[in-house]
Scaffold this motif. Sequence first.
Motif, PDB file in Angstrom:
ATOM      1  N   MET A 145       0.824  -1.206   0.000  1.00 31.04           N
ATOM      2  CA  MET A 145       0.000   0.000   0.000  1.00 31.04           C
ATOM      3  C   MET A 145       0.858   1.256   0.000  1.00 31.04           C
ATOM      4  N   ALA A 146       1.908   1.252   0.801  1.00 29.04           N
ATOM      5  CA  ALA A 146       2.776   2.421   0.875  1.00 29.04           C
ATOM      6  C   ALA A 146       3.485   2.667  -0.457  1.00 29.04           C
ATOM      7  N   VAL A 147       3.952   1.612  -1.083  1.00 28.72           N
ATOM      8  CA  VAL A 147       4.621   1.756  -2.381  1.00 28.72           C
ATOM      9  C   VAL A 147       3.644   2.265  -3.436  1.00 28.72           C
ATOM     10  N   ALA A 148       2.424   1.736  -3.441  1.00 31.13           N
ATOM     11  CA  ALA A 148       1.413   2.178  -4.400  1.00 31.13           C
ATOM     12  C   ALA A 148       1.061   3.648  -4.187  1.00 31.13           C
ATOM     13  N   THR A 149       1.067   4.093  -2.931  1.00 30.13           N
ATOM     14  CA  THR A 149       0.798   5.499  -2.635  1.00 30.13           C
ATOM     15  C   THR A 149       1.896   6.389  -3.199  1.00 30.13           C
ATOM     16  N   MET A 209      12.011  -6.170   8.618  1.00 29.33           N
ATOM     17  CA  MET A 209      10.879  -5.980   7.708  1.00 29.33           C
ATOM     18  C   MET A 209      10.027  -4.789   8.138  1.00 29.33           C
ATOM     19  N   VAL A 210       9.816  -4.645   9.440  1.00 31.91           N
ATOM     20  CA  VAL A 210       9.043  -3.506   9.958  1.00 31.91           C
ATOM     21  C   VAL A 210       9.732  -2.192   9.606  1.00 31.91           C
ATOM     22  N   LEU A 232       6.150   3.856   4.535  1.00 32.68           N
ATOM     23  CA  LEU A 232       5.049   4.674   5.040  1.00 32.68           C
ATOM     24  C   LEU A 232       5.462   6.143   5.154  1.00 32.68           C
ATOM     25  N   ALA A 233       6.686   6.374   5.603  1.00 34.92           N
ATOM     26  CA  ALA A 233       7.176   7.748   5.707  1.00 34.92           C
ATOM     27  C   ALA A 233       7.242   8.402   4.325  1.00 34.92           C
ATOM     28  N   GLY A 234       7.736   7.651   3.341  1.00 31.77           N
ATOM     29  CA  GLY A 234       7.784   8.169   1.976  1.00 31.77           C
ATOM     30  C   GLY A 234       6.397   8.453   1.431  1.00 31.77           C
ATOM     31  N   ALA A 235       5.452   7.557   1.702  1.00 31.93           N
ATOM     32  CA  ALA A 235       4.078   7.747   1.238  1.00 31.93           C
ATOM     33  C   ALA A 235       3.464   8.993   1.858  1.00 31.93           C
ATOM     34  N   TYR A 236       3.687   9.185   3.148  1.00 33.53           N
ATOM     35  CA  TYR A 236       3.128  10.345   3.843  1.00 33.53           C
ATOM     36  C   TYR A 236       3.698  11.649   3.298  1.00 33.53           C
ATOM     37  N   LEU A 237       5.005  11.685   3.132  1.00 36.10           N
ATOM     38  CA  LEU A 237       5.642  12.913   2.641  1.00 36.10           C
ATOM     39  C   LEU A 237       5.169  13.267   1.238  1.00 36.10           C
ATOM     40  N   LEU A 238       5.041  12.275   0.384  1.00 34.39           N
ATOM     41  CA  LEU A 238       4.643  12.547  -1.002  1.00 34.39           C
ATOM     42  C   LEU A 238       3.179  12.951  -1.115  1.00 34.39           C
ATOM     43  N   ILE A 239       2.310  12.291  -0.368  1.00 34.18           N
ATOM     44  CA  ILE A 239       0.888  12.627  -0.490  1.00 34.18           C
ATOM     45  C   ILE A 239       0.598  13.994   0.117  1.00 34.18           C
ATOM     46  N   LYS A 240       1.437  14.427   1.073  1.00 34.55           N
ATOM     47  CA  LYS A 240       1.254  15.752   1.666  1.00 34.55           C
ATOM     48  C   LYS A 240       1.724  16.864   0.745  1.00 34.55           C
ATOM     49  N   LYS A 241       2.750  16.575  -0.075  1.00 32.65           N
ATOM     50  CA  LYS A 241       3.415  17.644  -0.828  1.00 32.65           C
ATOM     51  C   LYS A 241       2.915  17.817  -2.255  1.00 32.65           C
TER      52      LYS A 241
END
Length: 259
Positions: free
Chosen positions: A167-171, A239-240, A247-256
């Motif tokens: 999910m994070a990669v797809a985001t 793995m975590v 998840l951090a990458g997904a959050y930063l990209l969707i915010k910006k």
Amino acid sequence: MASVPAVLQSEWTKIRTVSSTTWTLASAFLVTVAIGAALCAVFNASFDDLSTREQLSFDPTFASFSGMILGQLAMVVFGVLVVGTEYSSGMIRTSLAAVPQRGTFIFSKMAVATALALAVGLATSFVSFFIGQALLGDHRTSLGADNVLRAVVGGGLYMGLIALFSMAVATMLRSSMLALGILMPFFFLVSQILAAVPKVKTAARYFPDQAGSKIMQVVPDAMGSAEAPYGPWAGLGIMVLWVLAALAGAYLLIKKRDA
């Protein structure tokens, strides 16, 4: 401002009403259980033909999870579709208009989907174990044996983390096709091949699937698996860390960026 419970309810409605996500979860369950059962039957029938070393390192618990390599691909598809469908259908604009708090939106979606993937993953893991042990005959183990429960629960956690990572990669990629084009070959081919190449297998031990799968082993380095300098829980921890980075990458990209 949309409330978190309302967003969670909305995302649950989206996921359960889309047939493709239901089918991918069902596929993850059926493929993992069926292949694990078939290979456990084969192991039982051909156990005496194995070498002494193979017999001594045989892990009946890990044998039950022989179908995980294909079952996890269905979890990858599930994770990608949960997010990617929003972008491919154009619904992402409507969703963000309804929930302007982008972090709330994406993490609510991931929380609901991860909870569902985890539930299916745990069911898959326990069913695979019990059916596999029934087919292993005299070579079986029990849930009460040392570290077996940890391995079985770990199998469910592994499947849930695979879905969340996807999910994070797809985001980040905003495309189902691109995400699947990267993740499917990586988990099915690239990671497996590199883990067997002498010059790069040391690094491959720290790939998310290679590290995370150690949680499902009771016998260290069982059944020809690559030797690792860490234990089951440390492997899951690696793995975590991959999942948290995604998840951090997904959050930063969707915010910006724009939807």
